[in-house]
Design a protein around this motif. Structure first.
Motif, PDB file in Angstrom:
ATOM      1  N   ASN A 213      -1.400   5.750   1.707  1.00 21.54           N
ATOM      2  CA  ASN A 213      -0.373   6.399   2.523  1.00 21.54           C
ATOM      3  C   ASN A 213      -0.022   7.760   1.922  1.00 21.54           C
ATOM      4  O   ASN A 213       0.635   7.841   0.872  1.00 21.54           O
ATOM      5  CB  ASN A 213       0.875   5.515   2.597  1.00 21.54           C
ATOM      6  CG  ASN A 213       1.868   6.002   3.628  1.00 21.54           C
ATOM      7  OD1 ASN A 213       2.387   7.103   3.531  1.00 21.54           O
ATOM      8  ND2 ASN A 213       2.142   5.171   4.635  1.00 21.54           N
TER       9      ASN A 213
ATOM     10  N   THR B  26      -7.563   1.125  -0.491  1.00 16.79           N
ATOM     11  CA  THR B  26      -8.673   2.050  -0.243  1.00 16.79           C
ATOM     12  C   THR B  26      -8.108   3.315   0.387  1.00 16.79           C
ATOM     13  O   THR B  26      -6.908   3.403   0.675  1.00 16.79           O
ATOM     14  CB  THR B  26      -9.714   1.426   0.697  1.00 16.79           C
ATOM     15  OG1 THR B  26      -9.087   1.178   1.976  1.00 16.79           O
ATOM     16  CG2 THR B  26     -10.245   0.101   0.135  1.00 16.79           C
TER      17      THR B  26
ATOM     18  N   SER C  45      -8.429   4.213   3.306  1.00 20.14           N
ATOM     19  CA  SER C  45      -7.949   3.904   4.653  1.00 20.14           C
ATOM     20  C   SER C  45      -6.557   3.282   4.628  1.00 20.14           C
ATOM     21  O   SER C  45      -5.804   3.399   5.607  1.00 20.14           O
ATOM     22  CB  SER C  45      -8.932   2.968   5.363  1.00 20.14           C
ATOM     23  OG  SER C  45      -9.016   1.726   4.693  1.00 20.14           O
ATOM     24  N   THR C  46      -6.182   2.612   3.541  1.00 22.88           N
ATOM     25  CA  THR C  46      -4.844   2.015   3.433  1.00 22.88           C
ATOM     26  C   THR C  46      -3.911   2.874   2.590  1.00 22.88           C
ATOM     27  O   THR C  46      -2.728   2.562   2.448  1.00 22.88           O
ATOM     28  CB  THR C  46      -4.923   0.600   2.827  1.00 22.88           C
ATOM     29  OG1 THR C  46      -5.652   0.640   1.593  1.00 22.88           O
ATOM     30  CG2 THR C  46      -5.601  -0.357   3.781  1.00 22.88           C
TER      31      THR C  46
ATOM     32  N   TYR D 284       0.824  -1.214   0.000  1.00 24.07           N
ATOM     33  CA  TYR D 284       0.000   0.000   0.000  1.00 24.07           C
ATOM     34  C   TYR D 284       0.857   1.264   0.000  1.00 24.07           C
ATOM     35  O   TYR D 284       0.479   2.274  -0.609  1.00 24.07           O
ATOM     36  CB  TYR D 284      -0.958  -0.021   1.193  1.00 24.07           C
ATOM     37  CG  TYR D 284      -1.892  -1.206   1.160  1.00 24.07           C
ATOM     38  CD1 TYR D 284      -2.765  -1.398   0.089  1.00 24.07           C
ATOM     39  CD2 TYR D 284      -1.895  -2.160   2.177  1.00 24.07           C
ATOM     40  CE1 TYR D 284      -3.607  -2.500   0.031  1.00 24.07           C
ATOM     41  CE2 TYR D 284      -2.732  -3.266   2.128  1.00 24.07           C
ATOM     42  CZ  TYR D 284      -3.582  -3.431   1.049  1.00 24.07           C
ATOM     43  OH  TYR D 284      -4.403  -4.534   0.986  1.00 24.07           O
TER      44      TYR D 284
END
Length: 293
Positions: free
Chosen positions: A270, A265, A267-268, A85
Protein backbone atom coordinates in the motif's frame (compact mmCIF):
# COMPACT_ATOMS: atom_id res chain seq x y z
CA UNK A 1 10.22 18.92 33.08
CA UNK A 2 7.87 16.04 33.93
CA UNK A 3 5.63 16.86 30.97
CA UNK A 4 8.61 17.07 28.59
CA UNK A 5 10.00 13.71 29.71
CA UNK A 6 6.51 12.17 29.65
CA UNK A 7 6.14 13.27 26.01
CA UNK A 8 9.62 11.96 25.23
CA UNK A 9 8.78 8.57 26.74
CA UNK A 10 5.40 8.51 25.02
CA UNK A 11 6.95 9.11 21.60
CA UNK A 12 9.70 6.56 22.30
CA UNK A 13 7.07 3.94 23.10
CA UNK A 14 5.23 4.57 19.84
CA UNK A 15 8.50 3.94 18.02
CA UNK A 16 9.35 0.86 20.10
CA UNK A 17 5.91 -0.67 19.57
CA UNK A 18 6.19 -0.73 15.76
CA UNK A 19 8.95 -2.11 13.54
CA UNK A 20 11.06 0.36 11.63
CA UNK A 21 12.42 3.04 13.96
CA UNK A 22 13.69 2.54 17.51
CA UNK A 23 13.10 4.41 20.73
CA UNK A 24 16.85 5.03 20.64
CA UNK A 25 16.42 6.80 17.31
CA UNK A 26 13.71 9.01 18.84
CA UNK A 27 15.97 9.84 21.80
CA UNK A 28 18.72 10.63 19.30
CA UNK A 29 16.46 12.84 17.16
CA UNK A 30 14.99 14.68 20.16
CA UNK A 31 18.41 15.37 21.65
CA UNK A 32 18.43 13.34 24.88
CA UNK A 33 20.10 10.13 23.70
CA UNK A 34 23.28 10.60 25.75
CA UNK A 35 21.32 11.41 28.89
CA UNK A 36 19.13 8.34 28.34
CA UNK A 37 22.14 6.02 27.92
CA UNK A 38 24.01 7.52 30.86
CA UNK A 39 20.94 7.20 33.08
CA UNK A 40 20.63 3.50 32.25
CA UNK A 41 24.23 3.04 33.34
CA UNK A 42 23.92 5.17 36.46
CA UNK A 43 21.02 3.19 37.97
CA UNK A 44 23.66 0.75 39.26
CA UNK A 45 26.06 3.51 40.30
CA UNK A 46 27.52 3.47 43.82
CA UNK A 47 26.96 7.21 44.00
CA UNK A 48 23.54 7.56 45.62
CA UNK A 49 22.92 11.07 44.29
CA UNK A 50 23.75 10.08 40.69
CA UNK A 51 21.70 6.90 41.00
CA UNK A 52 18.64 8.72 42.34
CA UNK A 53 18.85 11.42 39.65
CA UNK A 54 19.09 8.79 36.91
CA UNK A 55 16.26 6.75 38.40
CA UNK A 56 13.99 9.79 38.70
CA UNK A 57 14.63 10.71 35.06
CA UNK A 58 13.93 7.15 33.88
CA UNK A 59 10.73 6.94 35.97
CA UNK A 60 9.36 10.11 34.32
CA UNK A 61 10.36 8.77 30.94
CA UNK A 62 8.93 5.35 31.81
CA UNK A 63 5.48 6.67 32.77
CA UNK A 64 5.12 8.21 29.32
CA UNK A 65 6.54 5.06 27.71
CA UNK A 66 4.10 2.70 29.45
CA UNK A 67 1.13 4.95 28.65
CA UNK A 68 2.03 5.16 24.97
CA UNK A 69 2.88 1.48 24.69
CA UNK A 70 -0.45 0.26 26.11
CA UNK A 71 -2.44 2.61 23.85
CA UNK A 72 -0.33 1.61 20.84
CA UNK A 73 -0.70 -2.12 21.49
CA UNK A 74 -4.47 -1.85 21.92
CA UNK A 75 -4.72 0.00 18.63
CA UNK A 76 -2.32 -2.22 16.68
CA UNK A 77 -3.79 -5.48 17.95
CA UNK A 78 -7.28 -4.40 16.87
CA UNK A 79 -6.24 -3.78 13.25
CA UNK A 80 -3.14 -5.91 12.75
CA UNK A 81 -4.78 -9.07 11.39
CA UNK A 82 -7.35 -7.33 9.21
CA UNK A 83 -5.01 -4.67 7.79
CA UNK A 84 -1.67 -6.47 7.84
CA UNK A 85 -0.55 -5.26 4.41
CA UNK A 86 -1.34 -1.62 5.16
CA UNK A 87 0.53 -1.87 8.47
CA UNK A 88 3.49 -3.64 6.84
CA UNK A 89 3.61 -0.91 4.17
CA UNK A 90 3.66 1.68 6.97
CA UNK A 91 6.58 -0.16 8.61
CA UNK A 92 8.42 -0.19 5.27
CA UNK A 93 8.10 3.60 5.13
CA UNK A 94 9.47 3.87 8.67
CA UNK A 95 12.53 1.82 7.76
CA UNK A 96 13.31 3.36 4.37
CA UNK A 97 13.05 6.95 5.55
CA UNK A 98 14.99 6.22 8.75
CA UNK A 99 18.05 4.97 6.85
CA UNK A 100 19.05 8.37 5.34
CA UNK A 101 18.30 9.97 8.72
CA UNK A 102 20.83 7.70 10.43
CA UNK A 103 23.36 8.30 7.63
CA UNK A 104 22.91 12.06 7.99
CA UNK A 105 23.29 12.07 11.77
CA UNK A 106 26.25 9.67 11.71
CA UNK A 107 28.08 11.05 8.65
CA UNK A 108 31.26 11.63 10.68
CA UNK A 109 31.28 7.97 11.74
CA UNK A 110 30.65 6.73 8.20
CA UNK A 111 32.70 9.08 5.99
CA UNK A 112 36.03 7.71 4.81
CA UNK A 113 35.50 4.35 6.51
CA UNK A 114 33.83 2.57 3.64
CA UNK A 115 35.70 -0.67 4.23
CA UNK A 116 33.33 -1.14 7.17
CA UNK A 117 30.50 -1.66 4.67
CA UNK A 118 31.22 -5.36 5.15
CA UNK A 119 29.44 -4.98 8.50
CA UNK A 120 26.38 -3.70 6.61
CA UNK A 121 26.37 -6.87 4.55
CA UNK A 122 26.81 -9.01 7.67
CA UNK A 123 23.93 -7.20 9.40
CA UNK A 124 21.58 -7.70 6.44
CA UNK A 125 22.50 -11.38 6.07
CA UNK A 126 22.04 -11.93 9.82
CA UNK A 127 18.51 -10.50 9.74
CA UNK A 128 17.48 -12.50 6.68
CA UNK A 129 19.00 -15.69 8.11
CA UNK A 130 17.23 -15.36 11.47
CA UNK A 131 13.94 -14.51 9.75
CA UNK A 132 14.22 -17.60 7.59
CA UNK A 133 14.96 -19.89 10.53
CA UNK A 134 12.53 -18.53 13.13
CA UNK A 135 9.79 -20.89 14.43
CA UNK A 136 7.03 -19.17 12.45
CA UNK A 137 8.87 -19.28 9.12
CA UNK A 138 7.08 -22.55 8.24
CA UNK A 139 3.86 -20.56 7.73
CA UNK A 140 1.99 -22.16 10.65
CA UNK A 141 2.03 -19.07 12.89
CA UNK A 142 2.59 -19.17 16.66
CA UNK A 143 0.13 -19.68 19.51
CA UNK A 144 1.61 -18.46 22.79
CA UNK A 145 -1.20 -19.57 25.12
CA UNK A 146 0.09 -21.60 28.08
CA UNK A 147 -1.17 -24.89 26.65
CA UNK A 148 0.87 -24.42 23.49
CA UNK A 149 4.21 -23.60 25.13
CA UNK A 150 7.19 -25.95 25.03
CA UNK A 151 10.53 -25.70 26.81
CA UNK A 152 12.23 -24.93 23.51
CA UNK A 153 9.76 -22.11 22.74
CA UNK A 154 10.06 -20.67 26.27
CA UNK A 155 13.86 -20.51 25.97
CA UNK A 156 13.53 -18.95 22.52
CA UNK A 157 11.13 -16.26 23.82
CA UNK A 158 13.44 -15.48 26.76
CA UNK A 159 16.45 -15.03 24.44
CA UNK A 160 14.47 -12.91 21.98
CA UNK A 161 13.31 -10.65 24.83
CA UNK A 162 16.91 -10.13 25.91
CA UNK A 163 18.04 -9.35 22.36
CA UNK A 164 15.05 -7.12 21.52
CA UNK A 165 15.52 -4.79 24.50
CA UNK A 166 19.11 -4.17 23.45
CA UNK A 167 17.80 -2.51 20.29
CA UNK A 168 16.07 0.15 22.38
CA UNK A 169 19.39 1.94 22.89
CA UNK A 170 20.53 1.65 19.28
CA UNK A 171 19.86 4.68 17.04
CA UNK A 172 18.52 2.55 14.22
CA UNK A 173 16.75 -0.80 14.34
CA UNK A 174 13.90 -1.13 16.88
CA UNK A 175 13.09 -3.88 19.34
CA UNK A 176 9.85 -4.45 17.47
CA UNK A 177 11.79 -4.95 14.25
CA UNK A 178 13.83 -7.63 16.01
CA UNK A 179 10.62 -9.25 17.25
CA UNK A 180 9.40 -9.25 13.67
CA UNK A 181 12.71 -10.73 12.52
CA UNK A 182 12.41 -13.50 15.12
CA UNK A 183 8.76 -14.11 14.19
CA UNK A 184 7.36 -12.98 17.56
CA UNK A 185 6.01 -9.49 16.85
CA UNK A 186 2.40 -10.40 16.02
CA UNK A 187 2.25 -13.18 18.69
CA UNK A 188 3.58 -10.91 21.47
CA UNK A 189 1.28 -8.03 20.50
CA UNK A 190 -1.68 -10.44 20.50
CA UNK A 191 -0.61 -11.88 23.86
CA UNK A 192 -0.46 -8.42 25.44
CA UNK A 193 -3.94 -7.66 24.14
CA UNK A 194 -5.26 -10.96 25.54
CA UNK A 195 -3.85 -10.21 29.00
CA UNK A 196 -5.25 -6.67 28.91
CA UNK A 197 -8.59 -8.35 28.10
CA UNK A 198 -8.14 -10.52 31.25
CA UNK A 199 -7.28 -13.70 29.36
CA UNK A 200 -4.45 -14.76 31.66
CA UNK A 201 -3.57 -17.93 29.75
CA UNK A 202 -1.13 -15.67 27.87
CA UNK A 203 0.41 -14.22 31.06
CA UNK A 204 3.16 -16.89 31.46
CA UNK A 205 4.67 -16.11 28.05
CA UNK A 206 4.73 -12.38 28.86
CA UNK A 207 6.45 -13.14 32.18
CA UNK A 208 9.10 -15.16 30.34
CA UNK A 209 9.49 -12.38 27.79
CA UNK A 210 9.72 -9.78 30.58
CA UNK A 211 12.43 -11.77 32.37
CA UNK A 212 14.35 -11.89 29.10
CA UNK A 213 14.01 -8.10 28.80
CA UNK A 214 15.36 -7.61 32.34
CA UNK A 215 18.25 -9.96 31.64
CA UNK A 216 18.99 -8.11 28.41
CA UNK A 217 19.10 -4.74 30.18
CA UNK A 218 21.57 -6.04 32.77
CA UNK A 219 23.72 -8.06 30.36
CA UNK A 220 23.88 -6.05 27.14
CA UNK A 221 23.30 -2.33 27.67
CA UNK A 222 26.84 -1.57 28.83
CA UNK A 223 28.34 -3.76 26.10
CA UNK A 224 26.40 -1.93 23.39
CA UNK A 225 27.37 1.43 24.90
CA UNK A 226 31.06 0.46 24.82
CA UNK A 227 30.80 -0.77 21.23
CA UNK A 228 29.14 2.48 20.15
CA UNK A 229 31.87 4.41 21.95
CA UNK A 230 34.91 2.41 20.84
CA UNK A 231 33.81 0.98 17.46
CA UNK A 232 31.10 3.42 16.44
CA UNK A 233 31.72 3.31 12.68
CA UNK A 234 31.52 -0.47 12.53
CA UNK A 235 28.42 -0.47 14.72
CA UNK A 236 26.62 2.15 12.61
CA UNK A 237 27.41 0.27 9.40
CA UNK A 238 26.15 -2.91 11.10
CA UNK A 239 22.96 -1.15 12.26
CA UNK A 240 22.33 0.04 8.70
CA UNK A 241 22.66 -3.57 7.56
CA UNK A 242 20.14 -4.67 10.16
CA UNK A 243 17.73 -2.01 8.91
CA UNK A 244 18.19 -2.96 5.25
CA UNK A 245 17.78 -6.64 6.05
CA UNK A 246 14.62 -5.94 8.05
CA UNK A 247 12.71 -5.26 4.83
CA UNK A 248 12.57 -9.05 4.42
CA UNK A 249 10.80 -9.83 7.74
CA UNK A 250 8.44 -6.90 7.22
CA UNK A 251 7.35 -8.33 3.88
CA UNK A 252 7.08 -11.78 5.52
CA UNK A 253 5.22 -10.41 8.59
CA UNK A 254 1.81 -11.69 7.47
CA UNK A 255 3.09 -15.27 7.65
CA UNK A 256 3.68 -14.92 11.44
CA UNK A 257 0.02 -14.25 12.30
CA UNK A 258 -1.92 -16.82 14.30
CA UNK A 259 -3.86 -17.41 11.08
CA UNK A 260 -1.04 -16.93 8.55
CA UNK A 261 -1.53 -14.84 5.43
CA UNK A 262 0.62 -14.79 2.27
CA UNK A 263 3.76 -12.66 2.39
CA UNK A 264 3.32 -9.09 1.19
CA UNK A 265 4.00 -8.55 -2.51
CA UNK A 266 4.04 -5.47 -4.71
CA UNK A 267 0.38 -6.14 -5.51
CA UNK A 268 -0.62 -6.03 -1.81
CA UNK A 269 1.82 -3.23 -0.94
CA UNK A 270 0.00 0.00 0.00
CA UNK A 271 1.80 3.11 -1.26
CA UNK A 272 -0.38 5.52 0.72
CA UNK A 273 0.59 3.96 4.04
CA UNK A 274 4.21 3.78 2.90
CA UNK A 275 4.18 7.55 2.31
CA UNK A 276 2.45 8.11 5.67
CA UNK A 277 5.24 6.14 7.35
CA UNK A 278 7.85 8.30 5.68
CA UNK A 279 6.02 11.50 6.60
CA UNK A 280 5.90 10.43 10.25
CA UNK A 281 9.66 9.90 10.30
CA UNK A 282 10.31 13.30 8.73
CA UNK A 283 7.87 14.87 11.19
CA UNK A 284 9.68 13.32 14.14
CA UNK A 285 12.93 14.85 12.95
CA UNK A 286 11.32 18.30 13.14
CA UNK A 287 10.15 17.70 16.72
CA UNK A 288 13.67 18.22 18.06
CA UNK A 289 13.15 21.98 17.89
CA UNK A 290 9.79 21.74 19.67
CA UNK A 291 10.58 19.34 22.53
CA UNK A 292 13.72 20.58 24.25
CA UNK A 293 15.01 21.31 27.69
Amino acid sequence: MFIINFIRGFIMSLADSVPGVSGGTIAFILGFYDKFINSLNLIVSKNKEERNEALFFLIKLGIGWITGFILSVLFLSSIFDSHIYMISSLFTGFILFSIPLIIKEERESLAGKYKNIIFTLLGALLVIGISYMNPSSNGNGLNLAIGSLSIKLVIYIFIVGAVAISAMVLPGISGSTLLLIFGLYAPIISSIKEVLSFNFSYLPVLIVFGLGVIFGIVATIRTIRKLLKNSRSKMIYFILGLMIGSFYPVFMGATTLKIPQPAMTLSTFNWIFFIIGGAIILGLEKLKNVISE
